[in-house]
Write a protein that holds these residues in place. Structure first.
Motif, PDB file in Angstrom:
ATOM      1  N   VAL C  38      -4.815  -8.275   9.104  1.00 57.76           N
ATOM      2  CA  VAL C  38      -4.962  -7.624   7.816  1.00 57.76           C
ATOM      3  C   VAL C  38      -4.919  -8.642   6.724  1.00 57.76           C
ATOM      4  CG1 VAL C  38      -4.296  -6.104   6.103  1.00 57.76           C
ATOM      5  CG2 VAL C  38      -4.426  -5.245   8.585  1.00 57.76           C
ATOM      6  N   PRO C  39      -6.136  -8.811   5.958  1.00 53.33           N
ATOM      7  CA  PRO C  39      -5.954 -10.020   5.088  1.00 53.33           C
ATOM      8  C   PRO C  39      -5.024  -9.912   3.785  1.00 53.33           C
ATOM      9  CG  PRO C  39      -8.169  -8.844   4.730  1.00 53.33           C
ATOM     10  CD  PRO C  39      -7.284  -8.183   5.888  1.00 53.33           C
ATOM     11  N   SER C  40      -4.551 -10.618   3.352  1.00 54.51           N
ATOM     12  CA  SER C  40      -3.807 -10.630   2.171  1.00 54.51           C
ATOM     13  C   SER C  40      -4.405 -11.046   0.822  1.00 54.51           C
ATOM     14  CB  SER C  40      -2.283 -11.015   2.193  1.00 54.51           C
ATOM     15  OG  SER C  40      -2.454 -12.416   2.379  1.00 54.51           O
ATOM     16  N   LEU C  62     -10.733  -7.373  -1.809  1.00 63.66           N
ATOM     17  CA  LEU C  62     -10.589  -7.075  -0.438  1.00 63.66           C
ATOM     18  C   LEU C  62     -11.853  -7.129   0.270  1.00 63.66           C
ATOM     19  CD1 LEU C  62      -8.704  -6.130   1.771  1.00 63.66           C
ATOM     20  CD2 LEU C  62      -8.951  -3.874   0.956  1.00 63.66           C
ATOM     21  N   TRP C  63     -12.889  -6.718  -0.390  1.00 65.76           N
ATOM     22  CA  TRP C  63     -14.428  -6.811   0.351  1.00 65.76           C
ATOM     23  C   TRP C  63     -14.525  -7.941   0.635  1.00 65.76           C
ATOM     24  CZ3 TRP C  63     -17.701  -3.719   2.683  1.00 65.76           C
ATOM     25  CH2 TRP C  63     -18.865  -4.298   2.936  1.00 65.76           C
ATOM     26  N   LEU C  66     -12.822  -9.320   3.788  1.00 63.50           N
ATOM     27  CA  LEU C  66     -13.072  -8.563   4.832  1.00 63.50           C
ATOM     28  C   LEU C  66     -14.602  -9.184   5.437  1.00 63.50           C
ATOM     29  CD1 LEU C  66     -12.212  -4.839   4.203  1.00 63.50           C
ATOM     30  CD2 LEU C  66     -11.175  -6.347   5.885  1.00 63.50           C
ATOM     31  N   LEU C  69     -14.145 -12.111   7.544  1.00 63.72           N
ATOM     32  CA  LEU C  69     -13.748 -11.755   8.999  1.00 63.72           C
ATOM     33  C   LEU C  69     -14.819 -11.434   9.761  1.00 63.72           C
ATOM     34  CD1 LEU C  69     -10.590  -9.456   8.361  1.00 63.72           C
ATOM     35  CD2 LEU C  69     -10.682 -11.743   9.131  1.00 63.72           C
TER      36      LEU C  69
ATOM     37  N   PHE D 120      -5.942  -1.858  13.540  1.00 59.52           N
ATOM     38  CA  PHE D 120      -6.640  -2.734  12.407  1.00 59.52           C
ATOM     39  C   PHE D 120      -6.624  -2.044  11.248  1.00 59.52           C
ATOM     40  CE2 PHE D 120      -9.606  -4.778   9.954  1.00 59.52           C
ATOM     41  CZ  PHE D 120      -9.202  -5.674   9.583  1.00 59.52           C
ATOM     42  N   TYR D 128      -3.193  -1.367   1.927  1.00 53.45           N
ATOM     43  CA  TYR D 128      -4.014  -1.097   0.657  1.00 53.45           C
ATOM     44  C   TYR D 128      -4.461   0.260   0.477  1.00 53.45           C
ATOM     45  CZ  TYR D 128      -4.394  -6.246   1.133  1.00 53.45           C
ATOM     46  OH  TYR D 128      -4.005  -7.550   1.309  1.00 53.45           O
TER      47      TYR D 128
END
Lengths: 224, 224, 224, 224
Positions: C38-40, C62-63, C66, C69, D120, D128
């Motif tokens: 999960v990205p921070s 957040l978009w 993602l 990724l 995930f 979030y």
């Protein structure tokens, strides 16, 4: 009285014991490898064709990093071989059992506990291959796996849980017992040589496991 | 009407419930141990024969580091014993069921949810053995596992899902229920003693689980 | 003599081999994805309705994280496709075997060892997609998986372990062998193109795996 | 011709598909929880009886840390419920299939890929919860799981892979399809409300999943 009834039925299902065993072996075999981390190199580089300037530099960095993982990979190979050998050993026994009972189930749960700890002791040996303590811990696991399979066989015979397949049965059991004892004696010998060099011990154990996996090749060892 | 048809068939397959259970128990039992990390010692040392100067120094450092893991290992042993006991408890029930239905399946999914959380609560207890909060969390898990097995048994009896094996059936069920209730009462007692010392509680729970695994040894406890 | 008896029975249970395989494939397929973290993002923000001031800012952060990724996700998709293809390949073989023996079991254990290493080589390729070394390691895994399935098929035929289903059997075996060889030739070709660009190679391999999964769509490839 | 023979047999084993599915669901359900980390508090404290000076201080610190995990636990509960619902949905389908074929197997492998990614997307939502992007990703997974089950059902019907259990069969299939569509419509509605507040959406989805698990309780929803 009533609780006897409970004990008589508890843990009698061989199929579920086999399924749990397969699950634990599968997870342990996969987790062994989980400890292999992708190395990080600096700078990552790449993306151009192979004949671009500097293309070989990043390739070489990653190659060196991977070669550095080789000793660790060898120890993991040993871990996988060991788990494979004991998986076959256990399933060969279970195939010959008529049914299980509570006590036999607990012997196999203890066996599976040691299996579940194998990724730890394999990692320990990979990290500290030069130290006798790591080797002794690994050997202790081998010893316990062998001892528990032996205990399972003897208990099952005494409790009448082995399927009677005619005259071959007693010979089979004797052969299986001898096999465990001989393997354990050879492991112990390899570990004693660790006083000189642990690398020698690990090499010998890998050779023994490979022989067991590729058996029967070395005739003198195959007589047992 | 139509949806009733769906509910009648949904989740009726005992074999797949057993397979999912074996999978979750296998993963949980292996992940318990995953939290045991290989200690890092400084300097790693080793590689010479055992009689070389300084050879014992690195050995001793690793040995001390491993001994330091012992209390944690004990708690993991408790975790494995607990999962083993409840695995046997669940499979004994499933062996006696004729089939499952949607509601029974959800009772067992709730049971498996608690099983999947066991590595967390075992880690918590290993990290904070001295704190009552960690002990209470662990006990709450034991309580839920027992309560859900009891719920499963009672629901299956009421819904007519238990295989009728003649006159022994009712006695079996009563014995299984009594067994769960007695075990839970003893767990609760051990936890109350945690007001004095949590180590006492953990020791007692380990003793209870060992007795259950090696049973029937302590006669007075075995009557239930 | 006695040990021959042992070897004759050891590892003969196809069902347990299948169960172990399913377990290892299941763990490997799930662990592939475990490496997706999960990205921070900073600051996390949010909580107000979508028309509140600044609400879109955190969403956008957040978009973007993602979307970053995405290439990694593509490589994981490749990893899953590959494992799926070889899982089907292996089970198709096992379905046609009458029984196993010790040697066939070890061929499949070696196959499963490579399967267990796939999360590592997939991560390596995801991390260093631009480097030929990572591509070569991945291809080596594909090659070993194919070679071991071929070895399994040939050994089983020679040792008489294949179930005789009438005249179709020999044709089936030839088709399966040709299939493996053609797939491996196409993989090798894709890897050779990696001298120009590894992205081209990875794209081609993904296309080949998709074709294999969605087959038979591309007629010319389906003749083999 | 030959390759048709291969395609006809490849992936036709329903039992192994079920075993792989159970394995992946088991690993995913356990890994969901793996992300729950034991909190670290400072200082650890404890070890004295509960009436010793300062004993309550450390207890309180751990308690607060655990309470802080509560929202995350709720999201994991949602993850487990979701996996449980789709596990039952899939096994209900598989129970009614006569056999599988290559294409149906790939539909289920795609389904399992989404299942493997659930830890995930559940972690993402736990981290979030306030962001619509995380909610949309989670919903996309729910949508894909539903769409793939629907695709499996329709393909199996068209390809004649469903076991014919008499007149009930067509009704069953219609009921199952309607069930999937209604559930997906309700999920979509819950997600649209996320424009106001994502907490509202998550709460609604949890309520829907609980209703599905404890069904049939809410009569109006149960008609579908």
């Amino acid at each position: 009285m009533l609780s006897n009834t409970y004990h008589r039925f508890a843990g009698s299902n061989l199929e579920r014991l086999a399924a749990l065993s397969d699950g634990i072996f599968a997870v342990a075999m996969t987790l062994l490898v989980l400890d292999l981390h992708v190395p990080s190199i600096e700078p990552p580089g790449g993306a151009g064709p192979l004949w671009a300037a500097g293309a070989w530099h990043a390739e070489h960095a990653l190659w060196s990093a991977l070669v550095g993982l080789a000793p660790r990979v060898l120890v993991y190979l040993l871990g996988f071989l060991t788990l494979g050998i004991f998986w076959i050993g256990q399933q060969t026994q279970l195939n010959h059992f008529e049914r299980s009972d509570r006590r036999l189930t607990w012997i196999h749960l203890a066996f599976l506990l040691v299996v579940a700890v194998m990724p730890f002791s394999t990692s320990l040996l990979a990290e500290y291959t030069a130290l006798r303590v790591a080797l002794l811990v690994y050997w202790l696991h081998l010893l316990m796996l062998g001892a528990l399979l032996l205990a399972s066989l003897r208990y099952a015979a005494r409790a009448g849980l082995i399927r009677d397949d005619g005259p071959a049965t007693a010979g089979m059991r004797a052969a299986a017992e001898r096999r465990i004892v001989v393997a354990q004696a050879l492991y112990a010998l390899a570990v004693v040589l660790g006083a000189v060099s642990t690398y020698l011990s690990v090499g010998l154990i890998i050779a023994l496991q490979l022989n067991s996996a590729l058996a029967p090749r070395i005739r003198p060892l195959d007589r047992y």
